[in-house]
Design a protein around this motif. Sequence first.
Motif, PDB file in Angstrom:
ATOM      1  N   LEU A   3      -7.617  -0.304   2.644  1.00 17.61           N
ATOM      2  CA  LEU A   3      -6.396  -1.111   2.748  1.00 17.61           C
ATOM      3  C   LEU A   3      -6.720  -2.546   3.157  1.00 17.61           C
ATOM      4  O   LEU A   3      -6.153  -3.509   2.607  1.00 17.61           O
ATOM      5  CB  LEU A   3      -5.427  -0.476   3.750  1.00 17.61           C
ATOM      6  CG  LEU A   3      -4.808   0.866   3.329  1.00 17.61           C
ATOM      7  CD1 LEU A   3      -4.038   1.485   4.492  1.00 17.61           C
ATOM      8  CD2 LEU A   3      -3.887   0.692   2.122  1.00 17.61           C
ATOM      9  N   ILE A  50      -4.061  -5.426   2.080  1.00 18.40           N
ATOM     10  CA  ILE A  50      -2.755  -4.792   2.292  1.00 18.40           C
ATOM     11  C   ILE A  50      -2.325  -4.946   3.747  1.00 18.40           C
ATOM     12  O   ILE A  50      -3.058  -4.562   4.657  1.00 18.40           O
ATOM     13  CB  ILE A  50      -2.799  -3.295   1.922  1.00 18.40           C
ATOM     14  CG1 ILE A  50      -3.219  -3.104   0.461  1.00 18.40           C
ATOM     15  CG2 ILE A  50      -1.458  -2.635   2.204  1.00 18.40           C
ATOM     16  CD1 ILE A  50      -2.274  -3.681  -0.540  1.00 18.40           C
ATOM     17  N   VAL A  55       2.391  -0.886   4.385  1.00 19.35           N
ATOM     18  CA  VAL A  55       2.141   0.423   3.776  1.00 19.35           C
ATOM     19  C   VAL A  55       3.383   1.296   3.870  1.00 19.35           C
ATOM     20  O   VAL A  55       4.122   1.255   4.860  1.00 19.35           O
ATOM     21  CB  VAL A  55       0.946   1.128   4.473  1.00 19.35           C
ATOM     22  CG1 VAL A  55       0.946   2.622   4.221  1.00 19.35           C
ATOM     23  CG2 VAL A  55      -0.373   0.528   3.993  1.00 19.35           C
ATOM     24  N   ILE A  71      -1.899  -3.426   9.929  1.00 14.88           N
ATOM     25  CA  ILE A  71      -1.176  -2.873   8.778  1.00 14.88           C
ATOM     26  C   ILE A  71       0.174  -2.331   9.245  1.00 14.88           C
ATOM     27  O   ILE A  71       0.240  -1.375  10.021  1.00 14.88           O
ATOM     28  CB  ILE A  71      -1.995  -1.757   8.103  1.00 14.88           C
ATOM     29  CG1 ILE A  71      -3.346  -2.307   7.642  1.00 14.88           C
ATOM     30  CG2 ILE A  71      -1.223  -1.171   6.919  1.00 14.88           C
ATOM     31  CD1 ILE A  71      -4.336  -1.239   7.252  1.00 14.88           C
ATOM     32  N   GLY A  91       0.825  -1.188   0.000  1.00 11.85           N
ATOM     33  CA  GLY A  91       0.000   0.000   0.000  1.00 11.85           C
ATOM     34  C   GLY A  91       0.867   1.248   0.000  1.00 11.85           C
ATOM     35  O   GLY A  91       1.940   1.278   0.606  1.00 11.85           O
TER      36      GLY A  91
END
Length: 270
Positions: free
Chosen positions: A64, A69, A72, A121, A5
Amino acid sequence: MARIGLLAGNGNLPVKFAYAAVAAGNEVIAITLTPEAEVDELKNVATKVYQISAGQLDKIINILKEEGISEVIMLGKVTKELLYQGIELDQRFMLLLSNLKEKNDDSIMLAIVKELESAGIKISDQTKYITELLPNKGLLTALKPDATTLADMEYGFKMAKEIGRLDIGQTVVVKDNAIMAVEAIEGTDQAILRGGKLGRGEVVVAKVSKPQQDFRFDIPAVGLDTLEKLIEVKAKGLVIEAKKTFIVDQEEFIKRANQAGITIMAMSKE
C-alpha cells in the motif's frame, strides 16, 4: 484521479465497490486476502490486483505504501476461523495478536486498523460509494409475513442485537420465539444450516449490525449465497437491519426470494 486501496475478502461486495469507485473517478488498487476472493472480476476493473494472504500484514502495508495509497476500504468476508486453520502469520501480525487481551472480532479488527493508521493509511467506511446497497426500512419482498413469522422476526432481531453487543456474532436462527442457532466463529451460512436443521424448516433468520458497529469494517451483508442457504433449510423469513446491512445483487436476491416464498424485511431498532 484519486488512488484508493481495496483490501478484498470473499464475495462480490469488493467488486461492487471497485466498479462504483472507478465510476466516481477513482483508481482502485486491490489486494485480495483469501484464495476465494473474486480475483478475475477485480482484474476487470482495478488498475492493479495483488494476491496476498491475510496473515501477511507487513507485506500488505508495504505494498500500500509503495503504491502511494493513503486511503483504504476493507470489504468482503475474511473469517476469523482462518487464524485457527493454519494460515501463516508474519511477525507483525503475531505481535499484534500477542498484545491483545481479547481476540474477539472487534478487538482484532481495531488493532489492524490502528496498525494501518500508524503507517499513514486511513481506513474509510465500507459504505463509501455503495450506500445504495443498504435497504431502507420496510418489506422488501412481495410476500408479507404472517403474524407468527413477524413475531419471530421481531424476536430474532432483538436477540441478534444482543449477541452483537457481546461481539459473538450478528446472526441468529429462530422458530416459534425460540433460538435454534447463534452465529459464532463458523459464520452466517453455517449458522443458518445448523439452525435450519434443528428447526426442521420454517425458521426465521435475523442478521443485524452490532450496537457498537464500526462502519470501517464488518458491516453485515447478505447475498445470493446466503439466500441459497435459506432455500436449502426451507426458511420462511429473513430480517435484516435497515440502512445497516448490505444486500449484494439486490434485484436478483429479491426476485429469487419471491420465487422461493421467503419473506424479507428490513427493520430498525427505533
